[in-house]
Motif scaffolding. Sequence first.
Motif, mmCIF file in Angstrom:
data_model
loop_
_atom_site.group_PDB
_atom_site.id
_atom_site.type_symbol
_atom_site.label_atom_id
_atom_site.label_comp_id
_atom_site.label_asym_id
_atom_site.label_seq_id
_atom_site.Cartn_x
_atom_site.Cartn_y
_atom_site.Cartn_z
ATOM 1 N N PHE A 78 34.344 35.830 49.974
ATOM 2 C CA PHE A 78 33.261 35.456 49.215
ATOM 3 C C PHE A 78 32.138 36.706 49.514
ATOM 4 C CE2 PHE A 78 32.600 30.819 48.375
ATOM 5 C CZ PHE A 78 34.106 30.445 48.419
ATOM 6 N N ALA A 79 32.000 37.150 50.369
ATOM 7 C CA ALA A 79 30.949 38.347 50.408
ATOM 8 C C ALA A 79 31.503 39.481 49.427
ATOM 9 C CB ALA A 79 30.843 38.920 51.683
ATOM 10 N N LEU A 80 32.647 39.670 49.437
ATOM 11 C CA LEU A 80 33.111 40.782 48.293
ATOM 12 C C LEU A 80 32.933 40.573 46.967
ATOM 13 C CD1 LEU A 80 36.371 41.835 50.175
ATOM 14 C CD2 LEU A 80 34.112 43.247 49.781
ATOM 15 N N LEU A 81 33.102 38.878 46.616
ATOM 16 C CA LEU A 81 32.983 38.443 45.180
ATOM 17 C C LEU A 81 31.103 38.559 45.076
ATOM 18 C CD1 LEU A 81 35.282 35.225 45.163
ATOM 19 C CD2 LEU A 81 35.606 37.468 43.935
ATOM 20 N N GLU A 82 30.346 38.270 46.116
ATOM 21 C CA GLU A 82 29.046 38.483 45.834
ATOM 22 C C GLU A 82 28.818 39.935 45.323
ATOM 23 O OE1 GLU A 82 27.543 37.013 49.541
ATOM 24 O OE2 GLU A 82 28.369 35.011 49.117
ATOM 25 N N ALA A 83 29.326 40.668 45.832
ATOM 26 C CA ALA A 83 29.359 42.142 45.345
ATOM 27 C C ALA A 83 29.944 42.789 44.137
ATOM 28 C CB ALA A 83 29.609 43.072 46.663
ATOM 29 N N ARG A 84 30.213 41.756 43.457
ATOM 30 C CA ARG A 84 31.152 42.125 42.466
ATOM 31 C C ARG A 84 30.493 43.169 41.344
ATOM 32 N NH1 ARG A 84 30.856 40.775 36.904
ATOM 33 N NH2 ARG A 84 32.696 40.412 35.650
ATOM 34 N N ASP A 85 29.152 42.975 40.961
ATOM 35 C CA ASP A 85 28.563 43.825 40.038
ATOM 36 C C ASP A 85 28.314 45.413 40.710
ATOM 37 O OD1 ASP A 85 28.259 41.719 38.319
ATOM 38 O OD2 ASP A 85 26.409 41.121 38.630
ATOM 39 N N GLU A 86 28.115 45.468 41.927
ATOM 40 C CA GLU A 86 27.755 46.619 42.648
ATOM 41 C C GLU A 86 29.315 47.358 42.595
ATOM 42 O OE1 GLU A 86 27.220 48.415 47.243
ATOM 43 O OE2 GLU A 86 26.690 46.310 46.677
#
Length: 426
Positions: free
Chosen positions: A129-137
């Motif tokens: 989930f943490a990686l998906l939250e950083a998608r745009d970055e």
Amino acid sequence: MPTNSRISGLRDHTPQERLALVAEGAGLEASALDALGTESGLSLAQADHIIENVVGLIGVPVGVATNFTIDGTDRLIPMATEEPSVVAAASNAARMARDHGGFTTSYTGDVMIAQIQVLDAVDPHGTRFALLEARDEVLALANEQDPMLVSLGGGAFDISVRVLPTRAGAQVIVHLHVDVRDAMGANAVNTMAEAIAPRIAEIAGTRTLLRILTNKADLRLTRARAVFDAELLGGAQVADDIVAASAFAEADPYRAATHNKGIMNGITAVVLATGNDTRAVEAGCHSHAARTGRYSALSQFEKDADGNLVGTLEVPLAVGLVGGATRAHPTAQASVKLLGVETARELASVIAAVGLAQNLAACRALAAEGIQRGHMTLHARTVAASAGADVDEIGEVAARIVADRKIRVEHAREILAELRAGRGSV
């Protein structure tokens, strides 16, 4: 001038005459295909810049398949292969589809996937989930690596993240989705994967290991369809038998392996002729054949309402026109000119159509007469050469061993000895 792929009697000419006829059929100056000749192909010096430790070259015959109409456009198709009957079989199958519009194709896009392997995550699902939250970055960082690709309308556009159970424990696998446009894409996606891996490790609070593309290019699928005339195939019974053979390949992995090899005879020949990565394409196709967890046929054949045979094929094709040997190899450049394709999509469509044609030809031979009759007849010239026949002797030796139905090297040697003894006694 549009290409005319219907060149009657091409096999009856010398290689030099064929090259001129093919250039004319493709609407090209004869000199545009000079690199297909032995004098103007890849040099040792050029080869030295393509791979390391170069000591020589190996020649592979390049034939041209005729009769192909693909998405309404005629194509003359270069095929690099050492196997007799492949080019002739593809041309014959294309002729059987020609009156029904030839081959039609569809394409899912130029998308390749890079994988980043995350190890030792304490909370794998939370890490996902943490990686998906950083998608745009993550996407922005990936696209900084290839501004040219982005300027052409490509680049990284999405990520997905999986928690993968393994015998070494749960691993978190990040997929970076990249539109590579007209490139095969390996260099672009690998560069992006390596650039984003440190940031992914920071977000995950752990370490990454592998950072590389996958050759399972299931977001880069090409589909081909054609209707093959039942009468040209040999009648309704032959069409029915091809359907039965197709069902066998769908159900049985032992048969599917050989069925799919027939498809790859056509696919690999065009991939090689155009300087693309045969191993990547083969890996992708065979992984697609096992996508359900069971290895099966890549194609299907069925009958339509008129009793004609409908063939369909779906394969992942990671091929391109930009970079690699396609640009560095003069023969590959000449092959692309002959094809007249301008995009990776067009090239993939041609390759899929040839794979389907090759498959149909093999299934027809098996259903109608057995594979050896046609294959070995075309193989006779190779057998004659292997027996030591000179260029001016090959035709006669081949004809004799075919007539005797003994297409074997030892018999070719006997015939050759008889011919030479006869000439010596004159």
